[in-house]
Design a protein around this motif. Sequence first.
Motif, short mmCIF file in Angstrom:
data_model
loop_
_atom_site.label_atom_id
_atom_site.label_comp_id
_atom_site.label_asym_id
_atom_site.label_seq_id
_atom_site.Cartn_x
_atom_site.Cartn_y
_atom_site.Cartn_z
N GLU A 67 0.82 -1.21 0.00
CA GLU A 67 0.00 0.00 0.00
C GLU A 67 0.85 1.26 0.00
O GLU A 67 0.55 2.24 -0.70
CB GLU A 67 -0.91 0.01 1.23
N GLU A 68 1.93 1.25 0.79
CA GLU A 68 2.75 2.45 0.94
C GLU A 68 3.74 2.64 -0.20
O GLU A 68 4.07 3.78 -0.56
CB GLU A 68 3.53 2.37 2.26
N HIS A 69 4.23 1.55 -0.80
CA HIS A 69 5.35 1.68 -1.75
C HIS A 69 5.17 0.91 -3.05
O HIS A 69 6.09 0.90 -3.87
CB HIS A 69 6.65 1.21 -1.06
N GLY A 70 4.00 0.31 -3.26
CA GLY A 70 3.85 -0.54 -4.43
C GLY A 70 3.07 0.03 -5.59
O GLY A 70 2.95 -0.62 -6.63
N VAL A 111 12.39 -1.33 -4.02
CA VAL A 111 12.59 -0.05 -3.34
C VAL A 111 13.26 -0.21 -1.98
O VAL A 111 13.29 0.74 -1.19
CB VAL A 111 11.25 0.71 -3.16
N ALA A 112 13.82 -1.38 -1.69
CA ALA A 112 14.38 -1.63 -0.36
C ALA A 112 15.48 -0.65 0.00
O ALA A 112 15.62 -0.26 1.16
CB ALA A 112 14.91 -3.06 -0.28
N ASP A 113 16.27 -0.22 -0.99
CA ASP A 113 17.36 0.71 -0.70
C ASP A 113 16.89 2.16 -0.59
O ASP A 113 17.65 3.03 -0.17
CB ASP A 113 18.44 0.61 -1.80
N ASP A 114 15.65 2.40 -0.98
CA ASP A 114 15.14 3.77 -0.98
C ASP A 114 14.34 4.12 0.27
O ASP A 114 14.10 5.29 0.55
CB ASP A 114 14.23 3.99 -2.20
N VAL A 115 13.91 3.11 1.02
CA VAL A 115 13.08 3.33 2.21
C VAL A 115 13.97 3.30 3.45
O VAL A 115 14.64 2.29 3.70
CB VAL A 115 11.98 2.27 2.32
N PRO A 116 14.01 4.38 4.23
CA PRO A 116 14.83 4.36 5.46
C PRO A 116 14.43 3.22 6.37
O PRO A 116 13.24 2.86 6.48
CB PRO A 116 14.52 5.73 6.10
N ARG A 117 15.40 2.65 7.05
CA ARG A 117 15.14 1.48 7.89
C ARG A 117 14.16 1.81 9.03
O ARG A 117 13.34 0.97 9.40
CB ARG A 117 16.45 0.94 8.47
N GLU A 118 14.23 3.01 9.58
CA GLU A 118 13.27 3.36 10.64
C GLU A 118 11.85 3.39 10.10
O GLU A 118 10.90 2.96 10.78
CB GLU A 118 13.63 4.71 11.27
N GLU A 119 11.68 3.88 8.87
CA GLU A 119 10.35 3.91 8.27
C GLU A 119 9.85 2.49 8.02
O GLU A 119 8.67 2.17 8.29
CB GLU A 119 10.39 4.68 6.95
N ALA A 120 10.73 1.63 7.53
CA ALA A 120 10.34 0.23 7.31
C ALA A 120 9.95 -0.43 8.63
O ALA A 120 8.99 -1.21 8.69
CB ALA A 120 11.49 -0.52 6.64
N ARG A 122 8.67 1.00 11.26
CA ARG A 122 7.36 1.49 11.71
C ARG A 122 6.22 0.83 10.94
O ARG A 122 5.11 0.70 11.47
CB ARG A 122 7.31 3.01 11.60
N LEU A 123 6.46 0.43 9.70
CA LEU A 123 5.43 -0.32 8.97
C LEU A 123 5.14 -1.64 9.67
O LEU A 123 3.98 -2.04 9.82
CB LEU A 123 5.90 -0.60 7.53
N GLY A 124 6.20 -2.33 10.11
CA GLY A 124 6.01 -3.58 10.83
C GLY A 124 5.29 -3.39 12.16
O GLY A 124 4.48 -4.22 12.57
N VAL A 125 5.60 -2.28 12.83
CA VAL A 125 4.94 -1.97 14.10
C VAL A 125 3.45 -1.71 13.86
O VAL A 125 2.59 -2.17 14.63
CB VAL A 125 5.61 -0.75 14.76
N ARG A 126 3.12 -0.98 12.80
CA ARG A 126 1.71 -0.76 12.46
C ARG A 126 1.00 -2.09 12.20
O ARG A 126 -0.13 -2.31 12.66
CB ARG A 126 1.61 0.12 11.21
N SER A 143 12.81 -1.93 16.68
CA SER A 143 13.94 -1.08 16.29
C SER A 143 15.27 -1.80 16.52
O SER A 143 16.20 -1.68 15.70
CB SER A 143 13.91 0.23 17.07
N ALA A 144 15.38 -2.54 17.61
CA ALA A 144 16.62 -3.30 17.84
C ALA A 144 16.81 -4.33 16.75
O ALA A 144 17.92 -4.51 16.22
CB ALA A 144 16.57 -3.97 19.22
#
Length: 285
Positions: A67-70, A111-120, A122-126, A143-144
């Motif tokens: 939804e966010e990046h596809g 797009v894995a290299d384009d999305v900051p790891r913190e943003e990725a 937070r998607l999992g947390v959602r 985050s760890a």
Amino acid sequence: MHGRASAPAAGTVLNALACGKGSAFAIDAETTAEVELDFSGSFAGEIADAPDADTALIERCVELAVEEHGGRDVSGGHVWTESEVPMAAGLKSSSAAANATVLATLSALGVADDVPREEACRLGVRAARDAGVTVTGAFDDASASMLGGVTVTDNRSDELLDREPISWDVLVWTPPEQAYSADADVDRCQRIAPVAELVADLALDGRYGEAMTVNGFAFAAALDFPADPMLDALPDVRGVSLSGTGPSFVAVGERAVLEQVRDRWNQREGTTWLTKTQNDGARTR
């Protein structure tokens, strides 16, 4: 459209259930996810060696990442995970699965290299909140796992307060029973909020071993776990704690000391294993 990624498990410095602040450190045991995207209009998941396990979390991870990046073209897919991390053991298996699945999906989308790891992350947390597998959202654990090293977070705002690389040997003992974090008694945990705030201050001061030991005694009492495994490890280890909402315990320190503790923990029913911290976090493969 195919992607593959892995993410490490983690141990607890501070459980976020009491005051909203949490801290965790990545350990060298991984969950791997493979994602195939298609145009089927639905998302399906499969967990290796656990055909009856709930796949809502990993399916929601794929769905949110798409939804966010596809864009509009991708409408479905399949995710398959396998793990070295025992489920419902307090070792952040859900966070590792979510992170690996999100990264694998982003890789499949290119797009894995384009999305900051913190943003990725937070998607999992959602996705974890949507799937109902967490009370706090587990941004500390996630985050760890995603970033590696040790992190300190405020899970109420999904804010990363601190992160640093570490190099510890780690001993883990996991008894046979399981404990799901979503079933934890939050009211009892919130009664120890003043202690948790002290643990957060210790962690932000870099005193991680002391922080996790205080956390361990406090949450063992709040969640009705015995403190005996911690006493088996003290005073020689750097730190020891109930991990997450249990039932696993983790200890950090010199390897020779941990080997002695392993001999004591091996007398208990369950599985004991030596590992180390991991600083690289999640990665595509």
